[in-house]
Design a protein around this motif. Structure first.
Motif, PDB file in Angstrom:
ATOM      1  N   GLY A   8      73.071 119.048  22.361  1.00 52.48           N
ATOM      2  CA  GLY A   8      71.532 119.501  22.263  1.00 52.48           C
ATOM      3  C   GLY A   8      71.207 120.459  21.244  1.00 52.48           C
ATOM      4  O   GLY A   8      71.955 121.713  21.291  1.00 52.48           O
ATOM      5  N   GLY A  10      68.395 122.278  20.861  1.00 52.10           N
ATOM      6  CA  GLY A  10      67.013 123.000  21.167  1.00 52.10           C
ATOM      7  C   GLY A  10      67.543 124.511  21.320  1.00 52.10           C
ATOM      8  O   GLY A  10      68.598 124.692  20.446  1.00 52.10           O
ATOM      9  N   THR A  11      66.713 125.366  21.715  1.00 54.21           N
ATOM     10  CA  THR A  11      66.856 126.640  21.556  1.00 54.21           C
ATOM     11  C   THR A  11      68.529 127.278  22.249  1.00 54.21           C
ATOM     12  O   THR A  11      69.215 127.875  21.173  1.00 54.21           O
ATOM     13  N   ALA A  12      68.693 126.701  23.298  1.00 56.67           N
ATOM     14  CA  ALA A  12      70.115 127.026  23.593  1.00 56.67           C
ATOM     15  C   ALA A  12      71.087 126.522  22.977  1.00 56.67           C
ATOM     16  O   ALA A  12      71.968 127.335  22.655  1.00 56.67           O
ATOM     17  N   GLU A  31      73.105 116.092  18.482  1.00 58.35           N
ATOM     18  CA  GLU A  31      71.502 116.189  18.859  1.00 58.35           C
ATOM     19  C   GLU A  31      71.043 114.745  18.890  1.00 58.35           C
ATOM     20  O   GLU A  31      71.209 113.895  18.055  1.00 58.35           O
ATOM     21  N   ARG A  32      70.453 114.314  20.024  1.00 59.35           N
ATOM     22  CA  ARG A  32      69.786 112.856  20.251  1.00 59.35           C
ATOM     23  C   ARG A  32      68.870 112.423  19.124  1.00 59.35           C
ATOM     24  O   ARG A  32      68.673 111.559  18.741  1.00 59.35           O
ATOM     25  N   ALA A  41      54.452 123.503  21.871  1.00 59.25           N
ATOM     26  CA  ALA A  41      53.362 124.636  21.523  1.00 59.25           C
ATOM     27  C   ALA A  41      53.775 125.799  21.504  1.00 59.25           C
ATOM     28  O   ALA A  41      55.072 126.241  21.027  1.00 59.25           O
ATOM     29  N   ILE A  43      55.378 129.333  22.712  1.00 59.54           N
ATOM     30  CA  ILE A  43      56.226 130.224  23.783  1.00 59.54           C
ATOM     31  C   ILE A  43      56.078 131.546  23.549  1.00 59.54           C
ATOM     32  O   ILE A  43      55.757 131.866  22.591  1.00 59.54           O
ATOM     33  N   ARG A 101      56.709 126.787  19.096  1.00 60.14           N
ATOM     34  CA  ARG A 101      58.243 126.745  19.454  1.00 60.14           C
ATOM     35  C   ARG A 101      58.819 126.082  17.947  1.00 60.14           C
ATOM     36  O   ARG A 101      60.057 126.312  17.785  1.00 60.14           O
ATOM     37  N   ILE A 125      74.873 111.942  23.553  1.00 61.72           N
ATOM     38  CA  ILE A 125      75.953 112.104  24.246  1.00 61.72           C
ATOM     39  C   ILE A 125      76.032 111.496  25.744  1.00 61.72           C
ATOM     40  O   ILE A 125      74.874 111.881  26.470  1.00 61.72           O
ATOM     41  N   ASP A 161      71.367 120.190  26.818  1.00 60.61           N
ATOM     42  CA  ASP A 161      70.654 119.040  26.525  1.00 60.61           C
ATOM     43  C   ASP A 161      69.370 119.123  27.484  1.00 60.61           C
ATOM     44  O   ASP A 161      68.769 118.057  27.354  1.00 60.61           O
ATOM     45  N   ASP A 295      67.701 125.297  29.753  1.00 61.63           N
ATOM     46  CA  ASP A 295      66.851 124.390  30.726  1.00 61.63           C
ATOM     47  C   ASP A 295      67.855 123.533  31.508  1.00 61.63           C
ATOM     48  O   ASP A 295      67.540 123.447  32.613  1.00 61.63           O
TER      49      ASP A 295
END
Ligand SMILES: Cc1cc2nc3c(=O)[nH]c(=O)nc-3n(C[C@H](O)[C@H](O)[C@H](O)COP(=O)(O)OP(=O)(O)OC[C@H]3O[C@@H](n4cnc5c(N)ncnc54)[C@H](O)[C@@H]3O)c2cc1C
Length: 417
Positions: A8, A10-12, A31-32, A41, A43, A101, A125, A161, A295
């Motif tokens: 994944g 994203g941010t994490a 990453e998918r 939008a 954050i 974001r 994955i 993810d 998340d």
């Protein structure tokens, strides 16, 4: 040096990959999405999240793209103050940052490209096996459509993810995922600068909530500031919202808040995107050589504006645990222990607050309207609220997050340009 897979981007996932590469590990990020893009939008970035970005050497471009937020201010339709939380009541120097974001995504992904991290996009994955002291990953390649292909063997896998993670669901860790009945419509609109100070909200009972947040700039588009609009909506009322038409909705909004100039930028319902939330609870976040962050590990409703911040703190803490404890399994167990109080506090506080802001309960909204405004004026209560908003609380009465010293992460492996 460990071979580490991060699932994944994203941010994490992106922040975690950067910290781990900086610590000298051999990192591959999966990453998918075939061509990840700057979507989403606004954050709210909190001081805790900014501390982490400073440790990555990325705070300056983030500050350039963000809009400083000094307080969270909310009233009822009749003008009664329901919320007035100011960062300075916790720390005179502190502030939040309304951020696109996509700007956060772009700054992190640009850094990934120069940090010696293998980034494999278009790879979903599907399965993780743990055997012989290794984690084995299997993917659906979204470009070649090859299913269940082995993509590598790693000493440790970080699952980042997102909320709807199937990889988390497959882990033998007690967990509960509860979808919230409520979500929000959001849109990014031009910001004419008339809203000053930070996030502004208007409430009618707990059924209607409008939020406007100065959001800074989309990545490298410094001439056109943007504003995020959020409109609370129960998921099973989305169809009704679509059927009633845009003009009827605008009329409802204007009865709540005088924002004619903002609404004129919305001409088509497709400008508003509906987002739903879920609550993810896990007993702990590690299983052998696999760990869940972001998340995927602890999604909450967005009432407290902490999603990206918690993900960033996760990433920094994980790198620190792997640096302190040479055995992977023990480092991940240490991670779960270290993150417990902070995550439990924000999960609990989000869960407690949500019915007061998004529900059909008149009792909850009446209590909120009577009690919260006066509480925001009481010195001890307002300091605790500001501390909660800042992202650093680890307990209801006492306890604050001790973030590691930034200097310990600043090895020159990472280039940002
Ligand atoms: C498209 C999108 C838009 C968002 N918009 C907003 C917003 O406007 N405001 C806000 O406050 N928050 C938004 N969020 C949530 C916010 O980004 C997160 O709360 C926060 O940043 C923590 O992120 P995360 O990295 O844990 O998870 P996420 O941001 O959800 O990232 C998870 C990543 O994992 C990838 N992924 C998922 N499954 C797999 C798999 N099996 N294999 C490989 N990769 C996988 C996803 O494509 C995604 O890139 C959005 C999230 C997404 C994905």
């Amino acid at each position: 040096m460990l071979r580490i897979a991060v699932v994944g981007g994203g941010t994490a996932g992106a922040a975690s990959a950067l910290f781990l590469a900086r610590a000298g590990h051999d990192v591959t990020l999966f990453e998918r999405v075939p061509q990840p893009d700057a979507v989403g939008a606004g954050i709210l970035l909190q001081p805790t999240g900014m501390h982490v970005l400073a440790a990555l050497g990325l705070l300056d471009p983030i500050l350039e793209h963000g809009a400083r937020s000094d307080r969270l201010f909310g009233t009822t339709a009749s003008g009664r103050i329901v919320l007035d939380v100011r960062y300075r009541h916790h720390d005179p120097e502190s502030f939040g940052l309304g951020l696109h974001r996509g700007a956060l995504f772009s700054v992190l992904w640009r850094a990934l490209q120069t940090a010696g991290i293998q980034v494999r996009t278009g790879m979903e994955i599907r399965r993780i096996e743990q055997r012989g002291g290794k984690t084995l990953l299997f993917a659906l390649n979204l470009q070649s459509h090859e299913t269940d292909s082995a993509v590598g063997e790693f000493d440790c896998t970080v699952i980042a993810d997102g909320t709807r993670s199937q990889l988390r669901a497959a882990l033998p860790i007690p967990q509960k995922v509860t979808a919230y009945p409520w979500g929000a419509l959001w849109a990014l609109l031009p910001d004419d600068g008339s809203l000053q100070g930070g996030l502004r909200q208007w409430f009618r009972h707990a059924q209607q909530m409008l939020g406007l947040m100065p959001t800074g700039f989309a990545y490298q588009q410094m001439n056109s500031p943007v504003l995020s609009l959020f409109w609370s909506l129960r998921a099973d009322r989305l169809q009704q919202w679509q059927d009633q038409g845009l003009e009827a909705w605008k009329k409802t909004v204007l009865e709540l808040a005088p924002i004619t100039s903002v609404l004129q930028h919305i001409q088509r319902p497709e400008q508003l995107t509906f987002a739903r939330y879920a609550d993810v609870q896990m007993r702990h976040w590690h299983d052998g050589r696999v760990v869940c962050i972001g998340d995927c590990a602890h999604a909450t409703s967005p009432q407290l504006g902490q999603g990206a911040n918690l993900a960033l703190v996760d990433a920094m803490t994980l790198a620190q645990c792997l640096a302190e404890e040479p055995k992977v399994e023990q480092a991940l167990a240490l991670y779960s222990t270290r993150r417990r109080t902070h995550l439990r506090y924000y999960q609990g506080a989000s869960k407690l607050l949500t019915p007061f802001f998004q529900s059909d309960s008149r009792i909850a909204s009446t209590l909120r309207d009577i009690a919260l405004g006066p509480l925001c004026r009481m010195p001890i209560a307002r300091q605790q609220m500001a501390m909660t908003l800042s992202g650093g609380k680890t307990g209801w009465l006492f306890g604050s997050l001790r973030q590691p010293n930034i200097a310990s992460f600043q090895r020159p492996i990472l280039e940002t340009e």
